[in-house]
Design an enzyme around this catalytic site. Structure first.
Site, PDB file in Angstrom:
ATOM      1  N   LYS A  53      31.329  40.205  34.440  1.00 12.59           N
ATOM      2  CA  LYS A  53      31.601  39.335  33.276  1.00 12.59           C
ATOM      3  C   LYS A  53      32.235  38.008  33.722  1.00 12.59           C
ATOM      4  O   LYS A  53      31.813  36.946  33.308  1.00 12.59           O
ATOM      5  CB  LYS A  53      32.527  40.045  32.276  1.00 12.59           C
ATOM      6  CG  LYS A  53      31.966  41.343  31.719  1.00 12.59           C
ATOM      7  CD  LYS A  53      32.819  41.892  30.591  1.00 12.59           C
ATOM      8  CE  LYS A  53      34.218  42.307  31.001  1.00 12.59           C
ATOM      9  NZ  LYS A  53      34.278  43.465  31.937  1.00 12.59           N
ATOM     10  N   ARG A 107      39.954  53.053  34.643  1.00 15.51           N
ATOM     11  CA  ARG A 107      39.407  51.931  33.852  1.00 15.51           C
ATOM     12  C   ARG A 107      37.993  52.252  33.365  1.00 15.51           C
ATOM     13  O   ARG A 107      37.624  51.922  32.237  1.00 15.51           O
ATOM     14  CB  ARG A 107      39.401  50.649  34.690  1.00 15.51           C
ATOM     15  CG  ARG A 107      40.806  50.100  34.927  1.00 15.51           C
ATOM     16  CD  ARG A 107      40.829  49.101  36.064  1.00 15.51           C
ATOM     17  NE  ARG A 107      40.159  47.858  35.746  1.00 15.51           N
ATOM     18  CZ  ARG A 107      39.710  47.006  36.670  1.00 15.51           C
ATOM     19  NH1 ARG A 107      39.836  47.266  37.954  1.00 15.51           N
ATOM     20  NH2 ARG A 107      39.124  45.880  36.299  1.00 15.51           N
TER      21      ARG A 107
HETATM   22  P1  AMP Z   1      39.934  42.633  32.967  1.00 13.59           P
HETATM   23  O1  AMP Z   1      40.276  41.535  33.928  1.00 13.59           O
HETATM   24  O2  AMP Z   1      39.131  42.152  31.799  1.00 13.59           O
HETATM   25  O3  AMP Z   1      39.325  43.822  33.661  1.00 13.59           O
HETATM   26  O4  AMP Z   1      41.324  43.141  32.331  1.00 13.59           O
HETATM   27  C1  AMP Z   1      42.356  43.655  33.151  1.00 13.59           C
HETATM   28  C2  AMP Z   1      43.305  44.497  32.314  1.00 13.59           C
HETATM   29  O5  AMP Z   1      43.876  43.698  31.271  1.00 13.59           O
HETATM   30  C3  AMP Z   1      42.667  45.681  31.591  1.00 13.59           C
HETATM   31  O6  AMP Z   1      42.525  46.822  32.443  1.00 13.59           O
HETATM   32  C4  AMP Z   1      43.677  45.909  30.458  1.00 13.59           C
HETATM   33  O7  AMP Z   1      44.852  46.536  30.956  1.00 13.59           O
HETATM   34  C5  AMP Z   1      44.037  44.475  30.083  1.00 13.59           C
HETATM   35  N1  AMP Z   1      43.134  43.933  29.051  1.00 13.59           N
HETATM   36  C6  AMP Z   1      42.300  42.866  29.174  1.00 13.59           C
HETATM   37  N2  AMP Z   1      41.623  42.646  28.035  1.00 13.59           N
HETATM   38  C7  AMP Z   1      42.034  43.597  27.165  1.00 13.59           C
HETATM   39  C8  AMP Z   1      41.692  43.923  25.822  1.00 13.59           C
HETATM   40  N3  AMP Z   1      40.772  43.218  25.131  1.00 13.59           N
HETATM   41  N4  AMP Z   1      42.321  44.985  25.231  1.00 13.59           N
HETATM   42  C9  AMP Z   1      43.249  45.701  25.901  1.00 13.59           C
HETATM   43  N5  AMP Z   1      43.602  45.457  27.184  1.00 13.59           N
HETATM   44  C10 AMP Z   1      43.010  44.417  27.811  1.00 13.59           C
END
Ligand code: AMP
Length: 214
Positions: A13, A171
Protein backbone atom coordinates in the site's frame (compact mmCIF):
# COMPACT_ATOMS: atom_id res chain seq x y z
CA UNK A 1 -12.03 12.08 -4.75
CA UNK A 2 -11.54 9.82 -1.75
CA UNK A 3 -9.69 6.63 -2.70
CA UNK A 4 -8.99 3.81 -0.28
CA UNK A 5 -6.04 1.45 -0.58
CA UNK A 6 -7.03 -1.70 1.26
CA UNK A 7 -4.83 -4.72 1.78
CA UNK A 8 -2.95 -6.80 4.32
CA UNK A 9 0.22 -5.45 5.93
CA UNK A 10 3.02 -5.78 3.39
CA UNK A 11 0.69 -5.78 0.39
CA UNK A 12 2.49 -2.71 -0.97
CA UNK A 13 0.00 0.00 0.00
CA UNK A 14 2.72 2.46 0.99
CA UNK A 15 4.80 1.73 -2.10
CA UNK A 16 1.87 2.04 -4.49
CA UNK A 17 0.52 5.15 -2.78
CA UNK A 18 3.44 7.18 -4.17
CA UNK A 19 2.75 6.83 -7.94
CA UNK A 20 -1.01 7.04 -7.36
CA UNK A 21 -0.85 10.28 -5.35
CA UNK A 22 1.59 11.77 -7.87
CA UNK A 23 -0.66 10.97 -10.81
CA UNK A 24 -3.91 12.05 -9.18
CA UNK A 25 -2.34 14.94 -7.25
CA UNK A 26 -3.91 13.82 -4.00
CA UNK A 27 -2.41 13.98 -0.51
CA UNK A 28 -1.34 10.60 0.88
CA UNK A 29 -2.93 9.91 4.26
CA UNK A 30 -1.38 6.87 5.96
CA UNK A 31 -2.56 6.31 9.52
CA UNK A 32 0.43 4.01 10.15
CA UNK A 33 2.85 6.76 9.02
CA UNK A 34 1.09 9.34 11.22
CA UNK A 35 1.34 7.01 14.24
CA UNK A 36 5.01 6.21 13.54
CA UNK A 37 5.87 9.93 13.21
CA UNK A 38 4.21 10.55 16.59
CA UNK A 39 6.05 7.59 18.11
CA UNK A 40 9.41 8.88 16.84
CA UNK A 41 8.70 12.36 18.21
CA UNK A 42 7.49 10.96 21.54
CA UNK A 43 4.19 12.87 21.42
CA UNK A 44 1.29 11.95 23.77
CA UNK A 45 -0.46 10.31 20.78
CA UNK A 46 2.70 8.32 20.04
CA UNK A 47 2.89 7.10 23.65
CA UNK A 48 -0.77 6.15 23.57
CA UNK A 49 -0.55 4.03 20.42
CA UNK A 50 2.84 2.40 21.09
CA UNK A 51 1.51 -0.64 22.96
CA UNK A 52 -0.96 -1.47 20.20
CA UNK A 53 1.58 -1.05 17.41
CA UNK A 54 4.28 -3.07 19.18
CA UNK A 55 1.82 -5.95 19.58
CA UNK A 56 0.61 -5.72 15.99
CA UNK A 57 -2.89 -4.92 17.32
CA UNK A 58 -5.26 -2.22 16.08
CA UNK A 59 -5.39 1.18 17.73
CA UNK A 60 -8.94 1.78 19.11
CA UNK A 61 -11.45 2.92 16.49
CA UNK A 62 -12.50 6.18 18.16
CA UNK A 63 -8.92 7.41 18.33
CA UNK A 64 -8.17 6.57 14.66
CA UNK A 65 -11.47 8.00 13.44
CA UNK A 66 -10.89 11.32 15.25
CA UNK A 67 -7.40 11.51 13.76
CA UNK A 68 -8.58 10.87 10.19
CA UNK A 69 -11.59 13.20 10.49
CA UNK A 70 -9.20 15.95 11.57
CA UNK A 71 -6.89 15.24 8.64
CA UNK A 72 -9.79 15.19 6.14
CA UNK A 73 -10.88 18.60 7.43
CA UNK A 74 -7.58 20.23 6.47
CA UNK A 75 -7.62 22.50 3.40
CA UNK A 76 -5.38 20.28 1.23
CA UNK A 77 -7.85 17.39 1.62
CA UNK A 78 -10.70 19.42 0.13
CA UNK A 79 -10.42 17.76 -3.30
CA UNK A 80 -9.77 14.31 -1.93
CA UNK A 81 -7.08 12.07 -0.47
CA UNK A 82 -5.62 8.64 -0.87
CA UNK A 83 -6.31 6.71 2.34
CA UNK A 84 -3.67 4.07 3.11
CA UNK A 85 -4.30 1.78 6.08
CA UNK A 86 -7.67 3.30 6.94
CA UNK A 87 -10.39 2.12 7.37
CA UNK A 88 -9.37 -1.17 8.96
CA UNK A 89 -12.61 -2.18 10.70
CA UNK A 90 -16.31 -2.05 9.82
CA UNK A 91 -16.79 0.61 12.53
CA UNK A 92 -14.10 2.78 10.89
CA UNK A 93 -15.68 2.34 7.44
CA UNK A 94 -19.11 3.34 8.79
CA UNK A 95 -17.64 6.34 10.61
CA UNK A 96 -15.81 7.43 7.46
CA UNK A 97 -18.97 7.29 5.34
CA UNK A 98 -20.93 9.20 7.97
CA UNK A 99 -18.21 11.84 8.30
CA UNK A 100 -17.94 12.32 4.51
CA UNK A 101 -21.73 12.52 4.14
CA UNK A 102 -21.75 15.56 6.45
CA UNK A 103 -19.96 17.49 3.69
CA UNK A 104 -21.75 15.72 0.79
CA UNK A 105 -18.66 13.68 -0.01
CA UNK A 106 -18.24 9.95 -0.43
CA UNK A 107 -15.65 7.29 -1.15
CA UNK A 108 -14.97 7.12 -4.90
CA UNK A 109 -13.26 3.74 -4.97
CA UNK A 110 -11.73 1.11 -2.75
CA UNK A 111 -8.77 -0.72 -4.27
CA UNK A 112 -8.09 -4.07 -2.63
CA UNK A 113 -4.50 -5.27 -3.08
CA UNK A 114 -4.51 -9.06 -3.05
CA UNK A 115 -1.36 -10.80 -1.83
CA UNK A 116 -0.91 -14.26 -0.29
CA UNK A 117 0.13 -14.71 3.36
CA UNK A 118 3.31 -16.54 2.25
CA UNK A 119 4.40 -13.56 0.11
CA UNK A 120 3.66 -11.18 2.96
CA UNK A 121 5.79 -13.11 5.44
CA UNK A 122 8.72 -13.07 3.00
CA UNK A 123 8.25 -9.39 2.19
CA UNK A 124 7.86 -8.12 5.74
CA UNK A 125 10.47 -10.22 7.54
CA UNK A 126 13.11 -8.96 5.05
CA UNK A 127 11.89 -5.37 4.95
CA UNK A 128 14.27 -2.64 6.11
CA UNK A 129 13.62 1.10 6.02
CA UNK A 130 15.68 4.28 6.15
CA UNK A 131 14.84 6.13 9.35
CA UNK A 132 15.61 9.44 7.67
CA UNK A 133 14.06 9.41 4.15
CA UNK A 134 11.79 6.36 4.41
CA UNK A 135 13.37 4.56 1.44
CA UNK A 136 12.52 0.85 1.55
CA UNK A 137 14.98 -2.04 1.18
CA UNK A 138 14.65 -5.82 1.31
CA UNK A 139 17.38 -8.15 2.56
CA UNK A 140 16.92 -10.50 -0.44
CA UNK A 141 15.38 -8.42 -3.24
CA UNK A 142 16.96 -4.99 -2.75
CA UNK A 143 19.64 -5.26 -0.06
CA UNK A 144 20.76 -2.14 1.81
CA UNK A 145 24.42 -1.04 1.56
CA UNK A 146 26.81 -3.13 3.67
CA UNK A 147 27.58 -0.24 6.02
CA UNK A 148 23.93 -0.14 7.15
CA UNK A 149 23.44 3.44 5.95
CA UNK A 150 20.89 4.49 3.33
CA UNK A 151 22.27 4.61 -0.22
CA UNK A 152 20.19 7.71 -0.95
CA UNK A 153 20.65 9.91 2.13
CA UNK A 154 23.07 8.16 4.49
CA UNK A 155 20.35 7.71 7.15
CA UNK A 156 20.22 4.76 9.53
CA UNK A 157 18.57 1.64 8.15
CA UNK A 158 16.30 -0.15 10.60
CA UNK A 159 13.70 -2.89 10.92
CA UNK A 160 10.25 -1.83 12.09
CA UNK A 161 9.51 -3.42 15.48
CA UNK A 162 6.26 -4.77 14.07
CA UNK A 163 8.06 -6.43 11.14
CA UNK A 164 9.38 -9.20 13.41
CA UNK A 165 8.00 -12.64 12.61
CA UNK A 166 5.69 -13.13 15.59
CA UNK A 167 4.21 -9.66 15.22
CA UNK A 168 3.74 -10.15 11.48
CA UNK A 169 1.67 -13.27 12.17
CA UNK A 170 -0.46 -11.32 14.62
CA UNK A 171 -0.94 -8.45 12.15
CA UNK A 172 -2.01 -10.94 9.47
CA UNK A 173 -4.44 -12.56 11.86
CA UNK A 174 -5.89 -9.15 12.77
CA UNK A 175 -6.18 -8.35 9.07
CA UNK A 176 -8.10 -11.53 8.26
CA UNK A 177 -10.45 -11.18 11.22
CA UNK A 178 -11.11 -7.44 11.32
CA UNK A 179 -10.12 -5.81 8.02
CA UNK A 180 -10.79 -8.31 5.24
CA UNK A 181 -14.60 -8.17 5.82
CA UNK A 182 -14.34 -4.63 4.41
CA UNK A 183 -13.71 -6.18 0.98
CA UNK A 184 -17.32 -7.39 1.03
CA UNK A 185 -18.54 -4.16 2.64
CA UNK A 186 -17.14 -2.01 -0.20
CA UNK A 187 -18.15 -4.67 -2.73
CA UNK A 188 -21.75 -4.45 -1.52
CA UNK A 189 -21.56 -0.67 -1.94
CA UNK A 190 -20.33 -1.09 -5.55
CA UNK A 191 -17.02 0.63 -4.79
CA UNK A 192 -14.55 -2.24 -4.80
CA UNK A 193 -11.85 -3.03 -7.35
CA UNK A 194 -9.62 -6.03 -6.62
CA UNK A 195 -6.02 -5.68 -7.82
CA UNK A 196 -3.49 -8.53 -8.00
CA UNK A 197 -0.72 -7.29 -5.69
CA UNK A 198 1.85 -9.97 -6.55
CA UNK A 199 4.70 -9.32 -9.01
CA UNK A 200 6.87 -6.36 -9.96
CA UNK A 201 6.12 -2.98 -8.40
CA UNK A 202 5.70 -1.25 -11.80
CA UNK A 203 3.36 -3.96 -13.06
CA UNK A 204 1.15 -3.60 -9.97
CA UNK A 205 1.11 0.18 -10.47
CA UNK A 206 -0.15 -0.36 -14.01
CA UNK A 207 -2.91 -2.65 -12.69
CA UNK A 208 -3.93 0.03 -10.17
CA UNK A 209 -4.11 2.75 -12.83
CA UNK A 210 -6.22 0.44 -15.00
CA UNK A 211 -8.55 -0.23 -12.05
CA UNK A 212 -8.90 3.52 -11.45
CA UNK A 213 -9.67 4.27 -15.09
CA UNK A 214 -12.26 1.53 -15.29
P1 AMP B 1 0.58 0.20 8.95
O1 AMP B 1 1.83 1.01 8.73
O2 AMP B 1 -0.57 0.69 8.12
O3 AMP B 1 0.83 -1.28 8.81
O4 AMP B 1 0.13 0.45 10.47
C1 AMP B 1 0.99 0.12 11.55
C2 AMP B 1 0.19 -0.02 12.83
O5 AMP B 1 -0.50 1.20 13.12
C3 AMP B 1 -0.92 -1.08 12.79
O6 AMP B 1 -0.41 -2.39 13.05
C4 AMP B 1 -1.84 -0.57 13.90
O7 AMP B 1 -1.29 -0.85 15.18
C5 AMP B 1 -1.78 0.94 13.68
N1 AMP B 1 -2.81 1.40 12.73
C6 AMP B 1 -2.60 2.00 11.53
N2 AMP B 1 -3.76 2.29 10.93
C7 AMP B 1 -4.74 1.87 11.77
C8 AMP B 1 -6.16 1.86 11.71
N3 AMP B 1 -6.83 2.36 10.64
N4 AMP B 1 -6.85 1.33 12.76
C9 AMP B 1 -6.20 0.83 13.83
N5 AMP B 1 -4.86 0.79 13.94
C10 AMP B 1 -4.13 1.30 12.93
Amino acid sequence: MIIILLGPPGSGKGTQALPVTEKLKLPHVSTGDIFRANLNQGTPLGLEVKKYMDAGALVPDDLVVRLVAGRLSEPDAKNGVLLDGFPRTAAQAEALSAFLAESSRQVARCLSLEVSDATILTRLSGRRICRNCGLGYHLSFSPPPADGRCGRCGGEIYQRDDDREETIKNRLDVYHRQTSPLIHWYGDHGLLKAVDGEGQVEEITRRIFAALED
